[in-house]
Design a protein around this motif. Structure first.
Motif, PDB file in Angstrom:
ATOM      1  N   VAL A 158      13.818  11.535   1.726  1.00 57.84           N
ATOM      2  CA  VAL A 158      12.997  10.532   2.415  1.00 57.84           C
ATOM      3  C   VAL A 158      11.566  11.055   2.579  1.00 57.84           C
ATOM      4  O   VAL A 158      10.592  10.315   2.391  1.00 57.84           O
ATOM      5  CB  VAL A 158      13.612  10.180   3.779  1.00 57.84           C
ATOM      6  CG1 VAL A 158      12.689   9.278   4.581  1.00 57.84           C
ATOM      7  CG2 VAL A 158      14.967   9.479   3.583  1.00 57.84           C
ATOM      8  N   ALA A 181       7.799   9.661   1.274  1.00 56.03           N
ATOM      9  CA  ALA A 181       6.632   9.524   2.150  1.00 56.03           C
ATOM     10  C   ALA A 181       5.430  10.286   1.592  1.00 56.03           C
ATOM     11  O   ALA A 181       4.311   9.772   1.565  1.00 56.03           O
ATOM     12  CB  ALA A 181       6.969  10.020   3.554  1.00 56.03           C
ATOM     13  N   TRP A 216       8.122  -0.721   4.746  1.00 59.15           N
ATOM     14  CA  TRP A 216       8.518   0.621   4.316  1.00 59.15           C
ATOM     15  C   TRP A 216       8.411   1.600   5.476  1.00 59.15           C
ATOM     16  O   TRP A 216       9.315   2.389   5.720  1.00 59.15           O
ATOM     17  CB  TRP A 216       7.632   1.087   3.159  1.00 59.15           C
ATOM     18  CG  TRP A 216       8.037   2.424   2.627  1.00 59.15           C
ATOM     19  CD1 TRP A 216       8.871   2.676   1.587  1.00 59.15           C
ATOM     20  CD2 TRP A 216       7.654   3.702   3.146  1.00 59.15           C
ATOM     21  NE1 TRP A 216       9.030   4.026   1.421  1.00 59.15           N
ATOM     22  CE2 TRP A 216       8.301   4.682   2.361  1.00 59.15           C
ATOM     23  CE3 TRP A 216       6.833   4.116   4.194  1.00 59.15           C
ATOM     24  CZ2 TRP A 216       8.143   6.044   2.584  1.00 59.15           C
ATOM     25  CZ3 TRP A 216       6.683   5.469   4.425  1.00 59.15           C
ATOM     26  CH2 TRP A 216       7.327   6.423   3.618  1.00 59.15           C
ATOM     27  N   TYR A 237      11.221   3.918   7.249  1.00 56.04           N
ATOM     28  CA  TYR A 237      11.003   5.364   7.144  1.00 56.04           C
ATOM     29  C   TYR A 237      11.110   6.019   8.519  1.00 56.04           C
ATOM     30  O   TYR A 237      11.781   7.031   8.687  1.00 56.04           O
ATOM     31  CB  TYR A 237       9.634   5.646   6.524  1.00 56.04           C
ATOM     32  CG  TYR A 237       9.180   7.076   6.716  1.00 56.04           C
ATOM     33  CD1 TYR A 237       9.761   8.110   5.991  1.00 56.04           C
ATOM     34  CD2 TYR A 237       8.185   7.399   7.634  1.00 56.04           C
ATOM     35  CE1 TYR A 237       9.364   9.430   6.169  1.00 56.04           C
ATOM     36  CE2 TYR A 237       7.776   8.715   7.825  1.00 56.04           C
ATOM     37  CZ  TYR A 237       8.370   9.715   7.089  1.00 56.04           C
ATOM     38  OH  TYR A 237       7.980  11.022   7.279  1.00 56.04           O
TER      39      TYR A 237
END
Length: 417
Positions: free
Chosen positions: A237, A241, A326, A330
């Motif tokens: 993840v 980012a 998003w 996140y």
């Protein structure tokens, strides 16, 4: 039983110790956001070199890889409050040398880079203690709400402050602006020192240190099926980012037709913050209803879909909406991952386990994502670069659903500290 229910319903910020802790984190991160903007501008102004400027970003990641495990072992062996206060004071003294040298007309690029690197090393030790401190202030069942509060407040600061810093740089030298960060570190140290409750459990003077202590933490991670999987997912993840942040401006320019100086670029960055704040609000409710592991299983596929949708945006408004979506998912999966590790880790191992997660995310995943996105954006169009990098979220979702997380209980076993 009758007395415990009202205590659980008490607002977190009404607790003076939690208020001081959250205030210290937000103040400190706001100051760091100022330095994050000012340092590259300052070193580029001195050298005019893109290579020198990029080294400031490299200095953000390398300390976690070099010192993360040692910092975690230290924070589990000594008093965490002392580590945090000393780290804040040392960071303030380190950064103070930059504006002082500037005012004396003696500042060099090497000095700026050394200060940035040293301050980040100090932060690694602060963060190791900080990650273990919150579970000492909050019962484990309230960690989702506490982490969401910290993440949400920090996101607001990190969204608003860079815009203010960018405006200040027009009228004040970047070196002088760094003095603001010096003051925030001092404020953070005073707030943490004023917390009444202990930030560490009872320390065993005979406990292992150095390599044996690191090995103890590593064994726990490897053996705990939830922790080890969530650390891998966290790295993937963070990769997504890092890749997005590395080419967000380039993507806005080449794909969305939004260039530097266009007010819509500010809205695009603002959408990131708005999505993160909404995600922070939703996380505690989702974890309360479904449990942490099931919440992660639900959020990851949607986060992957948001990443793919982001790569398909071709104009400004869809870009803003997909960035907000998003960032919402996140921040949700990041908060869930941190909270799960805090909930299941024994207090004596807390800093080591939490720092290992930080190393996987900000020491490996984030910089690798940024590097790959930059390479891809130089070879192919930004849409393809984003799509390839956001596939890491698809991989994370597949790992989660094919792993032991799928059979984990709704309520995990919590260690008796």
């Amino acid at each position: 039983m009758g007395s415990s229910a009202p205590a659980r319903r008490q607002r977190l910020l009404s607790d003076p110790d939690i208020f001081r802790y959250v205030a210290a984190r937000i103040v400190s991160l706001a100051g760091s956001a100022v330095t994050f903007i000012a340092m590259p501008v300052l070193i580029y102004g001195i050298t005019g070199s893109a290579t020198w400027t990029s080294l400031v970003i490299v200095a953000e990641a390398v300390p976690y890889l070099l010192f993360g495990l040692w910092a975690g072992a230290l924070a589990d062996h000594v008093d965490r409050r002392r580590v945090m206060v000393v780290a804040d004071v040392l960071a303030a003294l380190t950064l103070a040398t930059v504006p002082i040298a500037w005012w004396l007309d003696a500042l060099t690029a090497g000095h700026v880079l050394a200060a940035a690197f040293a301050a980040r090393i100090i932060y690694v030790f602060f963060d190791a203690a900080n990650q273990g401190a919150l579970p000492s202030l909050v019962s484990r069942d309230r960690l989702p709400a506490a982490n969401a509060l910290v993440f949400g407040g920090s996101t607001v600061a990190e969204t608003v402050v860079p815009m203010v810093a960018g405006a200040l740089i027009v009228v004040i030298s970047p070196a002088s602006i760094i003095a603001i960060d010096v003051l925030t570190f001092v404020a953070s140290a005073l707030l943490i020192r004023s917390i009444a409750r202990p930030l560490s459990g009872t320390r065993d003077r005979e406990a292992s240190t150095g390599f044996p202590a690191i090995a103890d933490g590593t064994r726990f991670i490897v053996r705990h099926r939830v922790v080890r999987v969530m650390i891998v997912i966290g790295a993937l993840v963070a990769f997504s980012a890092g890749s997005l942040m590395a080419i967000l401006v380039v993507w806005a320019d080449r794909t969305l037709d939004v260039r530097e100086g266009d007010w819509r670029l500010g809205v695009l960055f603002g959408a990131w913050g708005v999505g993160a704040v909404i995600g922070s609000f939703l996380v505690p409710r989702l974890m309360l209803r479904y449990g942490g592991v099931r919440a992660a299983l639900l959020v990851l596929p949607v986060a992957a879909a948001a990443g793919i949708a982001l790569s398909l945006a071709r104009s400004w408004l869809p870009g803003v909406l997909t960035v907000a979506a998003w960032s919402l998912f996140y921040i949700m999966i990041a908060t869930i991952s941190v909270t799960l590790r805090q909930q299941v880790t024994p207090e004596p191992l807390m800093s080591r386990v939490m720092t290992a997660g930080r190393m996987a995310t900000f020491g490996i995943g984030y910089p690798l994502g940024a590097f790959l996105a930059g390479v891809l954006a130089s070879a192919v169009d930004t849409t393809t670069a984003i799509l390839v990098c956001q596939l890491s979220l698809v991989i994370a979702a597949l790992i989660a659903w094919l792993s032991s997380l799928r059979n984990a209980p709704r309520v995990l076993d919590v260690p008796d500290d």
